[in-house]
Structures are given as structure tokens and as C-alpha cells.
Design a protein around this motif. Structure first.
Motif, mmCIF file in Angstrom:
data_model
loop_
_atom_site.group_PDB
_atom_site.id
_atom_site.type_symbol
_atom_site.label_atom_id
_atom_site.label_comp_id
_atom_site.label_asym_id
_atom_site.label_seq_id
_atom_site.Cartn_x
_atom_site.Cartn_y
_atom_site.Cartn_z
ATOM 1 N N MET A 1 0.849 -1.196 0.000
ATOM 2 C CA MET A 1 0.000 0.000 0.000
ATOM 3 C C MET A 1 0.882 1.242 0.000
ATOM 4 O O MET A 1 1.931 1.263 0.617
ATOM 5 C CB MET A 1 -0.905 -0.010 1.235
ATOM 6 N N ASN A 2 0.416 2.263 -0.717
ATOM 7 C CA ASN A 2 1.223 3.464 -0.834
ATOM 8 C C ASN A 2 0.415 4.680 -0.393
ATOM 9 O O ASN A 2 -0.557 4.563 0.316
ATOM 10 C CB ASN A 2 1.723 3.604 -2.283
ATOM 11 N N SER A 3 0.852 5.874 -0.820
ATOM 12 C CA SER A 3 0.238 7.099 -0.329
ATOM 13 C C SER A 3 -1.213 7.245 -0.783
ATOM 14 O O SER A 3 -2.000 7.909 -0.121
ATOM 15 C CB SER A 3 1.051 8.306 -0.790
ATOM 16 N N ARG A 4 -1.571 6.693 -1.941
ATOM 17 C CA ARG A 4 -2.975 6.753 -2.354
ATOM 18 C C ARG A 4 -3.783 5.774 -1.501
ATOM 19 O O ARG A 4 -3.232 4.917 -0.824
ATOM 20 C CB ARG A 4 -3.110 6.404 -3.834
ATOM 21 N N ARG A 5 -5.083 5.909 -1.560
ATOM 22 C CA ARG A 5 -5.934 5.008 -0.790
ATOM 23 C C ARG A 5 -5.820 3.601 -1.350
ATOM 24 O O ARG A 5 -5.920 3.401 -2.568
ATOM 25 C CB ARG A 5 -7.386 5.490 -0.815
ATOM 26 N N PRO A 6 -5.581 2.602 -0.512
ATOM 27 C CA PRO A 6 -5.338 1.248 -1.018
ATOM 28 C C PRO A 6 -6.581 0.630 -1.641
ATOM 29 O O PRO A 6 -7.708 0.867 -1.194
ATOM 30 C CB PRO A 6 -4.924 0.484 0.244
ATOM 31 N N ARG A 7 -6.367 -0.162 -2.661
ATOM 32 C CA ARG A 7 -7.455 -0.943 -3.238
ATOM 33 C C ARG A 7 -7.586 -2.225 -2.428
ATOM 34 O O ARG A 7 -6.596 -2.940 -2.217
ATOM 35 C CB ARG A 7 -7.160 -1.242 -4.702
ATOM 36 N N ILE A 8 -8.788 -2.507 -1.985
ATOM 37 C CA ILE A 8 -9.033 -3.624 -1.064
ATOM 38 C C ILE A 8 -9.971 -4.621 -1.720
ATOM 39 O O ILE A 8 -10.997 -4.240 -2.292
ATOM 40 C CB ILE A 8 -9.658 -3.115 0.251
ATOM 41 N N THR A 9 -9.625 -5.891 -1.628
ATOM 42 C CA THR A 9 -10.528 -6.956 -2.068
ATOM 43 C C THR A 9 -10.785 -7.881 -0.899
ATOM 44 O O THR A 9 -9.849 -8.403 -0.273
ATOM 45 C CB THR A 9 -9.933 -7.742 -3.251
ATOM 46 N N LEU A 10 -12.055 -8.058 -0.592
ATOM 47 C CA LEU A 10 -12.500 -8.876 0.536
ATOM 48 C C LEU A 10 -13.134 -10.155 0.010
ATOM 49 O O LEU A 10 -13.988 -10.115 -0.881
ATOM 50 C CB LEU A 10 -13.518 -8.085 1.359
ATOM 51 N N LEU A 33 -13.334 -0.556 -2.761
ATOM 52 C CA LEU A 33 -13.563 -1.871 -2.173
ATOM 53 C C LEU A 33 -14.263 -2.798 -3.153
ATOM 54 O O LEU A 33 -15.306 -2.454 -3.713
ATOM 55 C CB LEU A 33 -14.412 -1.734 -0.904
ATOM 56 N N SER A 34 -13.682 -3.989 -3.349
ATOM 57 C CA SER A 34 -14.337 -5.070 -4.093
ATOM 58 C C SER A 34 -14.560 -6.240 -3.145
ATOM 59 O O SER A 34 -13.732 -6.504 -2.266
ATOM 60 C CB SER A 34 -13.480 -5.521 -5.282
ATOM 61 N N ILE A 35 -15.673 -6.935 -3.327
ATOM 62 C CA ILE A 35 -16.003 -8.065 -2.462
ATOM 63 C C ILE A 35 -16.311 -9.271 -3.334
ATOM 64 O O ILE A 35 -17.236 -9.241 -4.155
ATOM 65 C CB ILE A 35 -17.226 -7.753 -1.570
ATOM 66 N N ILE A 36 -15.515 -10.322 -3.189
ATOM 67 C CA ILE A 36 -15.772 -11.576 -3.895
ATOM 68 C C ILE A 36 -16.609 -12.453 -2.969
ATOM 69 O O ILE A 36 -16.157 -12.841 -1.889
ATOM 70 C CB ILE A 36 -14.460 -12.284 -4.288
ATOM 71 N N ARG A 189 -5.862 -9.143 -8.728
ATOM 72 C CA ARG A 189 -4.643 -8.609 -9.341
ATOM 73 C C ARG A 189 -4.418 -7.145 -8.982
ATOM 74 O O ARG A 189 -3.284 -6.718 -8.755
ATOM 75 C CB ARG A 189 -4.728 -8.777 -10.860
ATOM 76 N N GLU A 190 -5.488 -6.368 -8.902
ATOM 77 C CA GLU A 190 -5.367 -4.926 -8.677
ATOM 78 C C GLU A 190 -5.357 -4.540 -7.199
ATOM 79 O O GLU A 190 -5.164 -3.369 -6.873
ATOM 80 C CB GLU A 190 -6.521 -4.218 -9.388
ATOM 81 N N ALA A 191 -5.526 -5.516 -6.308
ATOM 82 C CA ALA A 191 -5.637 -5.205 -4.878
ATOM 83 C C ALA A 191 -4.273 -4.905 -4.254
ATOM 84 O O ALA A 191 -3.275 -5.552 -4.568
ATOM 85 C CB ALA A 191 -6.291 -6.361 -4.143
ATOM 86 N N ASP A 192 -4.263 -3.927 -3.367
ATOM 87 C CA ASP A 192 -3.114 -3.685 -2.504
ATOM 88 C C ASP A 192 -3.242 -4.483 -1.210
ATOM 89 O O ASP A 192 -2.249 -4.809 -0.572
ATOM 90 C CB ASP A 192 -3.024 -2.198 -2.148
ATOM 91 N N LEU A 193 -4.489 -4.785 -0.842
ATOM 92 C CA LEU A 193 -4.778 -5.519 0.388
ATOM 93 C C LEU A 193 -5.844 -6.559 0.095
ATOM 94 O O LEU A 193 -6.924 -6.231 -0.410
ATOM 95 C CB LEU A 193 -5.268 -4.561 1.479
ATOM 96 N N ALA A 223 0.003 -8.500 -2.867
ATOM 97 C CA ALA A 223 -0.725 -7.699 -1.890
ATOM 98 C C ALA A 223 -0.494 -8.220 -0.477
ATOM 99 O O ALA A 223 -0.150 -9.392 -0.275
ATOM 100 C CB ALA A 223 -2.223 -7.725 -2.209
ATOM 101 N N ILE A 224 -0.692 -7.364 0.517
ATOM 102 C CA ILE A 224 -0.752 -7.806 1.902
ATOM 103 C C ILE A 224 -2.008 -8.648 2.051
ATOM 104 O O ILE A 224 -3.077 -8.295 1.545
ATOM 105 C CB ILE A 224 -0.801 -6.602 2.865
ATOM 106 N N LYS A 225 -1.895 -9.783 2.774
ATOM 107 C CA LYS A 225 -3.023 -10.715 2.899
ATOM 108 C C LYS A 225 -3.314 -10.964 4.377
ATOM 109 O O LYS A 225 -2.456 -11.454 5.110
ATOM 110 C CB LYS A 225 -2.693 -12.043 2.210
ATOM 111 N N ILE A 226 -4.521 -10.604 4.762
ATOM 112 C CA ILE A 226 -4.913 -10.700 6.168
ATOM 113 C C ILE A 226 -6.240 -11.439 6.278
ATOM 114 O O ILE A 226 -7.166 -11.178 5.501
ATOM 115 C CB ILE A 226 -5.031 -9.308 6.809
ATOM 116 N N ALA A 227 -6.338 -12.343 7.244
ATOM 117 C CA ALA A 227 -7.597 -13.015 7.546
ATOM 118 C C ALA A 227 -8.085 -12.573 8.918
ATOM 119 O O ALA A 227 -7.282 -12.297 9.820
ATOM 120 C CB ALA A 227 -7.424 -14.529 7.519
ATOM 121 N N VAL A 228 -9.387 -12.492 9.066
ATOM 122 C CA VAL A 228 -10.006 -12.241 10.364
ATOM 123 C C VAL A 228 -10.642 -13.551 10.813
ATOM 124 O O VAL A 228 -11.473 -14.120 10.097
ATOM 125 C CB VAL A 228 -11.072 -11.122 10.283
#
Length: 323
Positions: A1-10, A33-36, A189-193, A223-228
Motif C-alpha cells: 500500500m502506498n500514499s494513495r488510498r489502497p485498493r481492497i478486495t474482501l 472496495l471489491s467483495i468476492i 490482481r489490482e488489490a493492494d490488500l 498484496a498484503i493478505k490478512i484473515a479475520v
């Protein structure tokens, strides 16, 4: 993730996934935000194609969900279902009158040959949803559960049988014929997170990652990959995830969750009740954040989403320092 707002895929399924989706949407800009969503719970009822997890995502993000149930539309009536009962039809799957309209539209468009992905987008837009709801596949993939009484569809097991039968085996029908959608590959592919929601890892997240090409794209993403974690104190807030973990040979704790996502995640968010498991998770090379993961209200959802983004930003900072 960089200075722009990160692209997130959930990656999300069920009520827990929808709650985190709302939290992320509340702090994201439109298009960020994209949600699969999970489509393996889909099934035909009364001649209509019903997509429970996708509809739960849509209704929740639109602020139209029946919050007392966690699914279906608020202020619902059920005159159609009552009529079907009088005609002797099975009525164990509750479908409200407004909800029926969604399924009628979906079925009509499918019969016209419209891609399910485009139908899901059209329905989401009609409800005013600004986040991008993505299907992992346009093909029919369905979870089947083997019990001592025989094979059941997921909805038969979950709704009709109230998750009571012993689980002997879980399989995905149609997987060998399924292809990943271009929209899902682009979202990864386009997600930062990349985030895995606190959804059932076996029947909500598992079917998404099992789509040929999708799990591989997730694993190969930079991308950084995080699970809850969906577990609190070794149990689920709602649903049979704990029993399904055990039935599939996983420990019913956060180590079992980590095993489900082995080699896929950089970090895992766990509840404060499970803090004792943090060191064992870190020993596996997984970064851990401990917080309150129960999302009771809108403030909880936004708080957890914000903490998740801070956790991801911290991981990125560590990576840069390591370089």
C-alpha cells in the motif's frame, strides 16, 4: 500500500463477511472496495435461483438487511410463501415477498443468457450499493454435505435440518467445470490488500479459493493478505464453522484457521479471548493482531475495519524496513 488510498478486495460469505464488508465500506471511497462473494450456497427454490450469500452482502451494504435475522430484507411480508404453503409446497426455506422479487429478476435474466456476474452487479446497483460485488465464477458450483441420512445441499443442512446431522464429508459439485470470472481475477490482481472475512473457512471461503485459477491468483498476489478469524473462544458466533473444522480434520481454534489458510496469509486477526494462541501463531511466521472481533453494531464494524487497515499498514512498513 502506498500514499494513495489502497485498493481492497474482501473474500466474504455469510453474515460475518457482510458485517466486515459494511465496516470496510464505511471507511472506503466508492470504487476502493471489491467483495468476492460465495456462490456455492446457491440453490433453486420454487423455480427461482436463490443466491443467499450474495444477497446478504447486497442487502447489508444497502442498509436494507433484516438485522434481527442477519439475512433477508427488513420490513418483509410473506404472503407468497403462505400461498405456497396452502398449495402444499415445501416452505422450510423462508423467502419474503420483497426478496422474491430479487430472485424473480435473477432467474429471468439467467434464462435470457445474461451472465450471473452482470446480474449481481445490476441487482447491487438497483439497491444503491457502491462497493463492487464480484462473483468468483459464473458457473454452478454447489456445496454438498454427506450425513448419516445421505447427501444434503448446504441449504437443506443449514436451514431445513438446522445443522443438526453429523457431518461425514463435504464436497463441491461442479468444481471441475468451473472457470474463474475475469472480474474476480482483476479484483485480486489490482488489490493492494487482500482480506479474508470472518466467514466459515470450509463452506464460505473454501469454495471461493477452490475455483480453478482463483486460489492460485490469491497465493501469487504481492498484496498484503490478512484473515479475520471467525472464532471467539474456540467457537463461532453463529453457524456451524466450528463443527465443520473438526469434521474436516482441523483444530477448532485459531491454529486450525491458520491451517485452512496455510501459505496464503501474512497476518491473522484474533479476538482478545484467544490471546493465548498468539505466540503459537507467530511461531508459524504469521503476524497477529489481538482485538475485539465481535461486531455488534455499526461502530464495531467500522472500528474493526480501521484496525485491520492499520495492521496492514504496519505489515507493509515492516516489509519495507526488511528490504
Amino acid at each position: 500500500m502506498n500514499s494513495r488510498r489502497p485498493r481492497i478486495t474482501l473474500l466474504a460469505g455469510g453474515v460475518g463477511g457482510a458485517k466486515l464488508a459494511v465496516g470496510l465500506a464505511s471507511i472506503c471511497e466508492p470504487g476502493q472496495l471489491s467483495i468476492i462473494g460465495n456462490v456455492a450456497d446457491d440453490q433453486a427454490f420454487h423455480g427461482l435461483w436463490v443466491s443467499p450469500d450474495i444477497d446478504t452482502l447486497t442487502y447489508t451494504l444497502a442498509g436494507r438487511i433484516d438485522s434481527s435475522k442477519g439475512w433477508g430484507l427488513a420490513d418483509e411480508s410473506n404472503r407468497v410463501l403462505d400461498g405456497l404453503k396452502r398449495l402444499g409446497c415445501d416452505s422450510w426455506m423462508y423467502l419474503g415477498d420483497q426478496d422474491m422479487a430479487t430472485h424473480i429478476m435473477r432467474t429471468h435474466l439467467r434464462q435470457q443468457g445474461v451472465r450471473p456476474s452482470l446480474i449481481a452487479q445490476r441487482i447491487a446497483e438497483s439497491f444503491g450499493v457502491q462497493s463492487n460485488i464480484v462473483l468468483p465464477t459464473d458457473d454452478r458450483v454447489q456445496t454438498r454435505i454427506r450425513t448419516p441420512q445421505g447427501w444434503l445441499s448446504f441449504q437443506e443442512y443449514f436451514v431445513r435440518e438446522q445443522c443438526q446431522p453429523e457431518i461425514l464429508e463435504i464436497q463441491l459439485d461442479g468444481l471441475e467445470r468451473a472457470t474463474v470470472t475475469a472480474e474476480a481475477l482483476a479484483a485480486i490482481r489490482e488489490a493492494d490488500l487482500l482480506v479474508i472475512a470472518p466467514s466459515n473457512p470450509i463452506v464460505s471461503i473454501g469454495p471461493i479459493l477452490a475455483i480453478p485459477g482463483l486460489g492460485q491468483a490469491f497465493a501469487l498476489s504481492n498484496a498484503i493478505k490478512i484473515a479475520v478469524s471467525p472464532l471467539i473462544g474456540g467457537a463461532t458466533v453463529k453457524g456451524p464453522a466450528d463443527r465443520m473444522l473438526s469434521a474436516c480434520g482441523y483444530s477448532c481454534n485459531n491454529l486450525g484457521i491458520a491451517d485452512c489458510y496455510a501459505d496464503l496469509i501474512d497476518g491473522l486477526i484474533i479476538d482478545q479471548q484467544d490471546q493465548a494462541e498468539a505466540d503459537a501463531l507467530k511461531a508459524r511466521g504469521i503476524d497477529v493482531m489481538v482485538t475485539h472481533t465481535l461486531m455488534r453494531d455499526t461502530a464495531d464494524k467500522a472500528r474493526l475495519a480501521g484496525e485491520l487497515l492499520q495492521f496492514a499498514q504496519g505489515q507493509l512498513t515492516e516489509e519495507k524496513q526488511a528490504c
